[in-house]
Design a protein around this motif. Structure first.
Motif, PDB file in Angstrom:
ATOM      1  N   VAL A 153      38.967  20.900  42.324  1.00 42.60           N
ATOM      2  CA  VAL A 153      39.397  22.246  42.691  1.00 42.60           C
ATOM      3  C   VAL A 153      40.710  22.564  41.982  1.00 42.60           C
ATOM      4  CG1 VAL A 153      40.106  23.732  44.587  1.00 42.60           C
ATOM      5  CG2 VAL A 153      38.255  22.118  44.904  1.00 42.60           C
ATOM      6  N   VAL A 154      40.768  23.748  41.397  1.00 49.00           N
ATOM      7  CA  VAL A 154      41.962  24.190  40.679  1.00 49.00           C
ATOM      8  C   VAL A 154      42.774  25.092  41.605  1.00 49.00           C
ATOM      9  CG1 VAL A 154      42.793  25.499  38.693  1.00 49.00           C
ATOM     10  CG2 VAL A 154      40.726  24.100  38.494  1.00 49.00           C
ATOM     11  N   PRO A 155      44.075  24.786  41.827  1.00 47.19           N
ATOM     12  CA  PRO A 155      44.896  25.658  42.667  1.00 47.19           C
ATOM     13  C   PRO A 155      45.038  27.042  42.032  1.00 47.19           C
ATOM     14  CG  PRO A 155      46.034  23.592  42.216  1.00 47.19           C
ATOM     15  CD  PRO A 155      44.814  23.625  41.361  1.00 47.19           C
ATOM     16  N   ARG A 156      45.027  28.083  42.824  1.00 47.06           N
ATOM     17  CA  ARG A 156      45.106  29.452  42.326  1.00 47.06           C
ATOM     18  C   ARG A 156      46.241  30.196  43.014  1.00 47.06           C
ATOM     19  NH1 ARG A 156      41.422  29.473  38.295  1.00 47.06           N
ATOM     20  NH2 ARG A 156      39.375  28.806  38.964  1.00 47.06           N
ATOM     21  N   ASP A 157      46.856  31.123  42.273  1.00 42.76           N
ATOM     22  CA  ASP A 157      47.855  32.002  42.876  1.00 42.76           C
ATOM     23  C   ASP A 157      47.184  33.071  43.723  1.00 42.76           C
ATOM     24  OD1 ASP A 157      49.954  30.655  41.685  1.00 42.76           O
ATOM     25  OD2 ASP A 157      49.962  31.937  39.907  1.00 42.76           O
ATOM     26  N   ASP A 158      45.964  33.427  43.360  1.00 40.79           N
ATOM     27  CA  ASP A 158      45.224  34.465  44.084  1.00 40.79           C
ATOM     28  C   ASP A 158      43.842  33.941  44.495  1.00 40.79           C
ATOM     29  OD1 ASP A 158      44.301  34.271  41.483  1.00 40.79           O
ATOM     30  OD2 ASP A 158      43.780  36.387  41.356  1.00 40.79           O
ATOM     31  N   PRO A 159      43.802  33.027  45.487  1.00 40.76           N
ATOM     32  CA  PRO A 159      42.504  32.465  45.884  1.00 40.76           C
ATOM     33  C   PRO A 159      41.592  33.530  46.484  1.00 40.76           C
ATOM     34  CG  PRO A 159      44.191  31.861  47.450  1.00 40.76           C
ATOM     35  CD  PRO A 159      44.884  32.562  46.319  1.00 40.76           C
ATOM     36  N   ARG A 160      40.294  33.331  46.294  1.00 43.76           N
ATOM     37  CA  ARG A 160      39.295  34.271  46.803  1.00 43.76           C
ATOM     38  C   ARG A 160      38.157  33.495  47.451  1.00 43.76           C
ATOM     39  NH1 ARG A 160      39.255  37.684  41.261  1.00 43.76           N
ATOM     40  NH2 ARG A 160      41.423  38.362  41.432  1.00 43.76           N
ATOM     41  N   ALA A 161      37.523  34.131  48.393  1.00 46.54           N
ATOM     42  CA  ALA A 161      36.356  33.547  49.050  1.00 46.54           C
ATOM     43  C   ALA A 161      35.231  34.565  49.010  1.00 46.54           C
ATOM     44  CB  ALA A 161      36.674  33.177  50.494  1.00 46.54           C
ATOM     45  N   VAL A 162      34.017  34.072  48.807  1.00 46.97           N
ATOM     46  CA  VAL A 162      32.838  34.941  48.796  1.00 46.97           C
ATOM     47  C   VAL A 162      31.851  34.379  49.804  1.00 46.97           C
ATOM     48  CG1 VAL A 162      30.914  35.804  47.416  1.00 46.97           C
ATOM     49  CG2 VAL A 162      33.162  35.483  46.355  1.00 46.97           C
ATOM     50  N   MET A 187      24.107  33.922  41.268  1.00 46.74           N
ATOM     51  CA  MET A 187      24.838  34.908  40.454  1.00 46.74           C
ATOM     52  C   MET A 187      26.344  34.809  40.687  1.00 46.74           C
ATOM     53  SD  MET A 187      22.500  38.341  40.325  1.00 46.74           S
ATOM     54  CE  MET A 187      22.416  38.577  42.082  1.00 46.74           C
ATOM     55  N   VAL A 188      26.744  34.610  41.934  1.00 44.03           N
ATOM     56  CA  VAL A 188      28.173  34.477  42.242  1.00 44.03           C
ATOM     57  C   VAL A 188      28.734  33.232  41.568  1.00 44.03           C
ATOM     58  CG1 VAL A 188      29.821  34.011  44.100  1.00 44.03           C
ATOM     59  CG2 VAL A 188      28.081  35.770  44.394  1.00 44.03           C
ATOM     60  N   ARG A 189      28.016  32.128  41.622  1.00 42.31           N
ATOM     61  CA  ARG A 189      28.494  30.893  40.975  1.00 42.31           C
ATOM     62  C   ARG A 189      28.630  31.058  39.472  1.00 42.31           C
ATOM     63  NH1 ARG A 189      24.992  26.216  43.952  1.00 42.31           N
ATOM     64  NH2 ARG A 189      25.926  26.450  46.010  1.00 42.31           N
ATOM     65  N   ARG A 190      27.670  31.755  38.849  1.00 39.31           N
ATOM     66  CA  ARG A 190      27.763  31.974  37.397  1.00 39.31           C
ATOM     67  C   ARG A 190      28.957  32.845  37.044  1.00 39.31           C
ATOM     68  NH1 ARG A 190      21.965  32.353  37.659  1.00 39.31           N
ATOM     69  NH2 ARG A 190      22.114  34.615  37.735  1.00 39.31           N
ATOM     70  N   ALA A 191      29.281  33.798  37.905  1.00 46.69           N
ATOM     71  CA  ALA A 191      30.387  34.723  37.635  1.00 46.69           C
ATOM     72  C   ALA A 191      31.752  34.152  38.045  1.00 46.69           C
ATOM     73  CB  ALA A 191      30.143  36.036  38.365  1.00 46.69           C
ATOM     74  N   ALA A 192      31.769  33.067  38.787  1.00 45.47           N
ATOM     75  CA  ALA A 192      33.029  32.518  39.281  1.00 45.47           C
ATOM     76  C   ALA A 192      33.879  31.957  38.150  1.00 45.47           C
ATOM     77  CB  ALA A 192      32.751  31.424  40.315  1.00 45.47           C
ATOM     78  N   ARG A 193      35.170  31.951  38.392  1.00 44.33           N
ATOM     79  CA  ARG A 193      36.102  31.378  37.407  1.00 44.33           C
ATOM     80  C   ARG A 193      35.912  29.868  37.329  1.00 44.33           C
ATOM     81  NH1 ARG A 193      41.423  33.911  40.035  1.00 44.33           N
ATOM     82  NH2 ARG A 193      40.343  33.165  41.874  1.00 44.33           N
ATOM     83  N   SER A 194      36.295  29.284  36.197  1.00 41.00           N
ATOM     84  CA  SER A 194      36.168  27.835  36.057  1.00 41.00           C
ATOM     85  C   SER A 194      37.088  27.155  37.062  1.00 41.00           C
ATOM     86  CB  SER A 194      36.517  27.405  34.635  1.00 41.00           C
ATOM     87  OG  SER A 194      37.866  27.713  34.374  1.00 41.00           O
ATOM     88  N   GLY A 195      36.663  26.005  37.547  1.00 41.25           N
ATOM     89  CA  GLY A 195      37.439  25.280  38.543  1.00 41.25           C
ATOM     90  C   GLY A 195      37.169  25.726  39.956  1.00 41.25           C
ATOM     91  N   SER A 196      36.229  26.648  40.142  1.00 38.67           N
ATOM     92  CA  SER A 196      35.896  27.099  41.489  1.00 38.67           C
ATOM     93  C   SER A 196      35.040  26.063  42.190  1.00 38.67           C
ATOM     94  CB  SER A 196      35.136  28.424  41.441  1.00 38.67           C
ATOM     95  OG  SER A 196      35.950  29.421  40.887  1.00 38.67           O
ATOM     96  N   THR A 197      35.056  26.076  43.505  1.00 40.03           N
ATOM     97  CA  THR A 197      34.247  25.159  44.278  1.00 40.03           C
ATOM     98  C   THR A 197      33.375  25.958  45.235  1.00 40.03           C
ATOM     99  OG1 THR A 197      34.292  23.188  45.673  1.00 40.03           O
ATOM    100  CG2 THR A 197      35.976  24.847  46.095  1.00 40.03           C
TER     101      THR A 197
END
Length: 92
Positions: free
Chosen positions: A54-63, A79-89
């Motif tokens: 998991v990559v720490p983010r300044d602006d974390p998001r949840a879907v 589709m959400v996983r494909r569109a997610a930023r790298s390092g997302s979990t």
């Protein structure tokens, strides 16, 4: 290397258990961890294994993908996983 050896030692520690039968059920607190054991488990075992990528983010998001059976949640999740930023979990 040191972290891996520490984890190996932690996993090889004996498990607390009672090997003798008891007349009455032990109750709900029988397997409960102490506060120190709980803290150690969370800090030393969970982050290195579950949260390692998991990559720490300044602006974390949840879907959250929710809907009725057959509404297409599985495809929407892909589709959400494909569109997610790298390092997302993801979780379930």
């Amino acid at each position: 290397m040191q972290r891996d050896s520490e984890r190996a030692v932690a996993w090889s520690e004996p498990v607390r258990c009672t090997a003798q039968p008891v007349a009455a059920p032990p109750g709900v607190a029988h397997h409960r961890l102490s506060a120190d054991e709980h803290r150690w488990t969370f800090e030393e075992l969970i982050p290195p294994t579950v949260l390692a990528d998991v990559v720490p983010r300044d602006d974390p998001r949840a879907v959250y993908v929710i809907g009725r059976p057959g509404a297409g949640k599985t495809e929407a999740t892909r589709m959400v996983r494909r569109a997610a930023r790298s390092g997302s979990t993801h979780g379930r």
